[in-house]
Design an enzyme around this catalytic site. Structure first.
Site, PDB file in Angstrom:
ATOM      1  N   GLU A  14       0.808  -1.224   0.000  1.00 23.86           N
ATOM      2  CA  GLU A  14       0.000   0.000   0.000  1.00 23.86           C
ATOM      3  C   GLU A  14       0.846   1.282   0.000  1.00 23.86           C
ATOM      4  OE1 GLU A  14      -2.783  -0.229   3.230  1.00 23.86           O
ATOM      5  OE2 GLU A  14      -4.011  -1.749   2.240  1.00 23.86           O
ATOM      6  N   GLU A  64      -5.206  -8.500   0.765  1.00 24.27           N
ATOM      7  CA  GLU A  64      -5.854  -8.029   1.993  1.00 24.27           C
ATOM      8  C   GLU A  64      -7.324  -7.782   1.724  1.00 24.27           C
ATOM      9  OE1 GLU A  64      -4.336  -4.768   4.253  1.00 24.27           O
ATOM     10  OE2 GLU A  64      -2.235  -5.420   4.076  1.00 24.27           O
TER      11      GLU A  64
END
Length: 673
Positions: free
Chosen positions: A153, A256
């Site tokens: 991320e 995720e």
């Protein structure tokens, strides 16, 4: 002799070729579909250290891939040659080996490397290059089931910066790991659009990853439900990824996703099932986010699982039963949709409250309805439907919860006698009576299940001292306590609360008599208690005291103590009014609440009513008999149905009838938003 030697040599070469054959990304993806994260451990240490037995439990449940988020920056020197701490490198290698030794696919990455994402400078790039050079060298001889993920991320970096990072790190890894699978993505939070928009590396051993907690208002904040429109949106995301994957010949993974444990139970199950089914159908590997906390699936210390979620992750299939619905009255009727006819039978499983699932019926492959006549009022009942195969793995549906609510006819103090004011009341000791009578909770499940587990109120046990508090609080929820007020007086209330977030609101109510409404500050954790203060005027007698939550922020509440405001009471006794009086509200103008005080020279029937500027009734704050003295009430700027009112001028009117004498007066006040 030469012939024998030649044959042995051929066998050795052949065997070596089999055991050392490098998995391609296309081969690997099908073997690592079902996975889970070990979150909040090696990237921040909150739930660490990792224990070897975790991997035994992962294998036992049927997981194939474990993603281990790793932070390197906190363990790396700040100047050239940017050496990684040897102890940390050894720890990471030990954990990686535990997984590889059990035949699992293992992913390690760079996680929470905020120093790089917030300052993509030449020096920081050199530091991150060095980190991956050291990691790649250290793990170069590991099984090809070990995968490297470049960066988690990269929020804060531009697309150009992330593309540059990917295209720079891959050659560094390739110096020592020419065919190891490397995982990359795009910028921001790595949504589907970020993956598909990223520059594609010219490399035959890469995979792409994306994340999805969509919609965040549900999965991350725990608000509302997971509607059909979001089910369709989720399926569409996977279709987009599958099409991109086919066009680029690059396998993809959802590394995720997850929904917090505070989410509506049935919606949470549908959320997980939709993602898992879509991933399996489109040959997309997944790793569910698990932090052993608010996103908890595996409780690591106790080695226990959220059985409902883990069975979805490991047993749900795109052709399994779906569209479960249940209606309950004197019996429970369960319906579903079948998506295969190649199974051997249908099995209905049921569990009650926190028990285990048991088989309660075996049906034909075309059956889509089951009636359960054995239900117990006051229970949380969970059902799931299994497509059973005699010669292969079964297909599980997601579970569905129904609460069999008893007819609420009686209420009583939980401890047998009413709570006494002045005194202390434990928040978890609300009255017996049930939903709608002694409490209202938006979710019928007691989420932690630590205290009074058959009731819907979420009561949680504290790790720090073993006590209990109300938690997972939602706007509009309430609990009630039977109380005995021993003396008419003004009272100070001290309340113990804790929250990681500021902004929680609550108040105490007896009929239309409200306390002041304090705001909960952030205490830094969900167990670090602080003391808040409120005030309330109470009249001697027995009442139902309501603790009402008017909040958009979560918090925990432990206990509250009522003590007489002696100084205020003495002043009231000395200055008891000899005539009716209505004071100007304070503060005025106000936002979000204001106090209205009035004095009665004698016992009277009283109404205190709010009107808008057009004279239309907005809300009745008081309609009851009151003793002589001063009285104060709080108005929170809301209407009779709890709706927020707009800015403007409002009017409040006091009418008091003392029998021989009556009184009426109005005043204006201003609400500012």
């Amino acid at each position: 002799m030469k012939l024998v030697t030649s044959m042995v040599l051929i066998l050795i070469i052949t065997f070596s070729g089999i055991v050392s054959a490098q998995l391609t990304p296309q081969e690997a993806i099908g073997q690592m579909i079902r996975g889970i994260n070990i979150g909040n451990t090696m990237e921040n240490g909150m739930q660490g250290p990792i224990q070897e037995y975790y991997f035994d439990d992962y294998v036992k449940e049927g997981f194939q891939c474990i993603r281990i988020p790793v932070n390197w920056g906190d363990h790396t020197a700040g100047s050239s040659p940017y050496t990684i701490n040897a102890s940390w490198m050894n720890t990471v290698e030990k954990v990686v080996d535990w997984g590889l030794e059990r035949g699992l696919f293992i992913i390690i990455n760079g996680h929470h490397e905020d120093w790089l994402k917030q300052n993509y400078s030449a020096a920081n790039k050199a530091r991150y290059d060095s980190i991956w050079e050291q990691v790649a060298t250290r793990f170069k001889d590991k099984s090809d089931r070990l995968l490297f993920e470049i960066l988690n991320e990269p929020f804060g970096m531009t697309k150009a910066q992330v593309d540059d990072l990917n295209l720079r790190i891959i050659p560094i890894i390739r110096q020592t790991n020419p065919t190891r699978i490397i995982i990359y993505s795009g910028p921001e939070w790595c949504g589907v659009e970020h993956l598909t928009g990223a520059a594609v590396p010219q490399d035959s051993y890469v995979m792409g990853y994306f994340h999805s907690y969509d919609p965040w208002s549900f999965a991350g904040d725990g608000n509302g439900i997971f509607p059909t429109s979001e089910v369709n949106s989720t399926k569409s995301r996977f279709t987009t990824v599958a099409n991109w994957s086919a066009s680029k010949n690059i396998p993809a993974m959802l590394s995720e996703f997850g929904a917090r444990t505070i989410c509506d139970f049935n919606s949470r199950m549908i959320y997980y099932a939709t993602n898992v089914e879509s991933a399996v159908k489109n040959n997309v590997a997944f790793q569910a986010w698990d932090d052993a906390g608010y996103w908890g699936i595996y409780q690591r210390a106790s080695r226990s699982w959220d059985r409902d979620v883990v069975d979805i992750l490991t047993k749900t299939h795109p052709e399994g039963p779906t569209a479960l619905k249940v209606t309950a009255d004197s019996t429970a009727i369960l319906t579903w949709q079948n998506r295969t006819s190649s199974n051997d039978r249908i099995e209905i499983q049921k569990r009650i409250n926190n028990g285990n699932y048991n088989v309660v019926a075996e049906l034909g492959i075309n059956d889509t309805k089951y009636e359960d006549k054995n239900i117990t009022p006051g229970s949380n009942i969970y059902y799931r439907v299994i497509s059973v195969f005699d010669s292969t793995e079964n297909y599980y549906s997601y579970p569905i919860l129904t609460q069999i609510v008893p007819q609420a006819t009686e209420r009583a103090p939980y401890l047998g006698t009413e709570a006494v004011i002045p005194g202390t009341i434990e928040a978890e000791d609300y009255d017996i009576g049930g939903e709608g009578l002694s409490y209202h909770d938006t979710d019928p499940t007691n989420i932690p299940g630590d205290y009074r587990p058959l009731e819907g109120v979420d009561v949680q046990k504290r790790v720090s001292d073993g006590g209990y508090h109300l938690g997972y609080i939602e706007n509009g929820e309430w609990v009630e306590y039977t109380v005995k007020v021993e003396k008419t007086a003004n009272y100070n209330i001290t309340i113990r609360t804790a929250s990681e977030m500021a902004g929680g609101k609550f108040r105490f109510e007896i009929g239309s008599n409200y306390s002041t409404s304090p705001t909960v500050p952030s205490t830094g954790s969900w167990e670090a208690m602080t003391t808040l203060n409120a005030t309330m005027s109470l009249t001697e007698g027995e009442y139902h005291l309501r603790l009402y939550f008017n909040t958009t922020q979560p918090f925990n509440i432990d206990q509250f103590t009522f003590t007489e405001d002696v100084a205020s009471s003495l002043i009231k006794e000395v200055l008891e009014p000899d005539e009716y009086i209505l004071h100007q509200n304070y503060p005025n103008p106000f936002n979000p609440s204001t106090s209205i005080e009035f004095g009665l020279p004698q016992e009277a029937s009283v109404s205190l009513v709010i009107y808008n500027a057009l004279g239309e009734h907005i809300r009745t704050l008081v309609r009851t008999g009151l003793n002589a003295g001063y009285h104060r009430y709080e108005w929170d700027g809301k209407g009779a149905s709890g709706e927020n009112l707009p800015s403007g001028i409002y009017i409040y009117r006091l009418f008091a009838d003392g029998g021989k004498e009556s009184f009426s007066q109005i005043r204006k006040m201003i609400l500012i938003k």
